[in-house]
Design a protein around this motif. Sequence first.
Motif, PDB file in Angstrom:
ATOM      1  N   CYS A  38      -5.377  -6.432   1.060  1.00 51.97           N
ATOM      2  CA  CYS A  38      -5.099  -6.128  -0.141  1.00 51.97           C
ATOM      3  C   CYS A  38      -4.915  -4.364   0.406  1.00 51.97           C
ATOM      4  N   LYS A  40      -2.987  -0.660  -0.744  1.00 52.12           N
ATOM      5  CA  LYS A  40      -4.209   0.035  -2.416  1.00 52.12           C
ATOM      6  C   LYS A  40      -2.959  -0.159  -3.195  1.00 52.12           C
ATOM      7  N   ILE A  44      -4.838  -7.597  -7.778  1.00 48.37           N
ATOM      8  CA  ILE A  44      -6.221  -8.976  -7.312  1.00 48.37           C
ATOM      9  C   ILE A  44      -5.979  -9.920  -8.808  1.00 48.37           C
ATOM     10  N   LEU A  57     -15.819  -9.182  -2.192  1.00 49.96           N
ATOM     11  CA  LEU A  57     -15.622  -7.920  -1.221  1.00 49.96           C
ATOM     12  C   LEU A  57     -16.022  -7.484  -0.033  1.00 49.96           C
ATOM     13  N   GLY A  60     -13.641  -1.704   1.312  1.00 51.28           N
ATOM     14  CA  GLY A  60     -13.075  -0.987   0.844  1.00 51.28           C
ATOM     15  C   GLY A  60     -13.072  -1.107  -1.058  1.00 51.28           C
ATOM     16  N   VAL A  62     -12.652  -1.564  -4.834  1.00 49.78           N
ATOM     17  CA  VAL A  62     -12.124  -2.346  -6.204  1.00 49.78           C
ATOM     18  C   VAL A  62     -12.685  -1.862  -7.886  1.00 49.78           C
ATOM     19  N   CYS A 102      -7.510  -3.087  -6.965  1.00 46.41           N
ATOM     20  CA  CYS A 102      -7.777  -2.387  -4.789  1.00 46.41           C
ATOM     21  C   CYS A 102      -7.235  -0.847  -5.531  1.00 46.41           C
ATOM     22  N   THR A 107      -8.160  -3.059   1.688  1.00 44.34           N
ATOM     23  CA  THR A 107      -9.477  -3.836   1.187  1.00 44.34           C
ATOM     24  C   THR A 107      -9.192  -5.115   1.741  1.00 44.34           C
TER      25      THR A 107
END
Length: 228
Positions: A38, A40, A44, A57, A60, A62, A102, A107
């Motif tokens: 993903c 920035k 999600i 995760l 990155g 979240v 994200c 990510t």
Amino acid sequence: MNTDTQQAAEVLQMFPIFEGVSPEELEQIASHATIEQCKKHHKIYNSGERADRLYFLIKGAVKIARHSDEEREVIKHILHPMAMFGELSLTGEQRRQDYAVCMKSNTQLIVIKTVHLQQLMRRNHSLSMRALHFIGRRLQSAEHRLESLIFKDARERIIEFLKESAREQGKKIGYETLIKHSLTQQDIANITGTSRQTVTSVMNDLRKSNLIYFNRRSILIRDLGKLA
């Protein structure tokens, strides 16, 4: 076992919830997993969407947040690698109350449909208990934040946020603690239930007192024990 399944199984075994799960069970759950990249600011999931997936995760950061009645963003959690989220789908949540975004480029997530993990939980009692404990800790964290909003003033909440960030992701450098982050001062305000102006004022005051140093990407706490 194909390459994606093998990679997912190797990563999932590092998450505390899967501690003690057999390689065969991990392979089974990993066979239903997808690995997603993903960018920035990518959403999600959004509030109101079906709550039918769990997220793990890998890389990155979240942000889990929602909007108040006044359309102000309220940040509930900032998550870092080895965090699981979307867990309320395990308790019967039908639609998302929050949204997940994200915060960093590249990510990386593992996504598993809730029904597949629930099937494994029915057969593995210890996995069910670890999931229950995980959800319980999240609820305790939410209660602690609510108590802070009620009983602590803005300065205390901002300092508490700095201390929690240091414990969770800080790197010790002698007496100092370095926190690398991607938060704006507005993000910190949304986490602590304050305003951006208050965050700026408190942070500048702490810097003038030589308790912290900060820039856009990091916060250096001079001495965690003296931060008050």
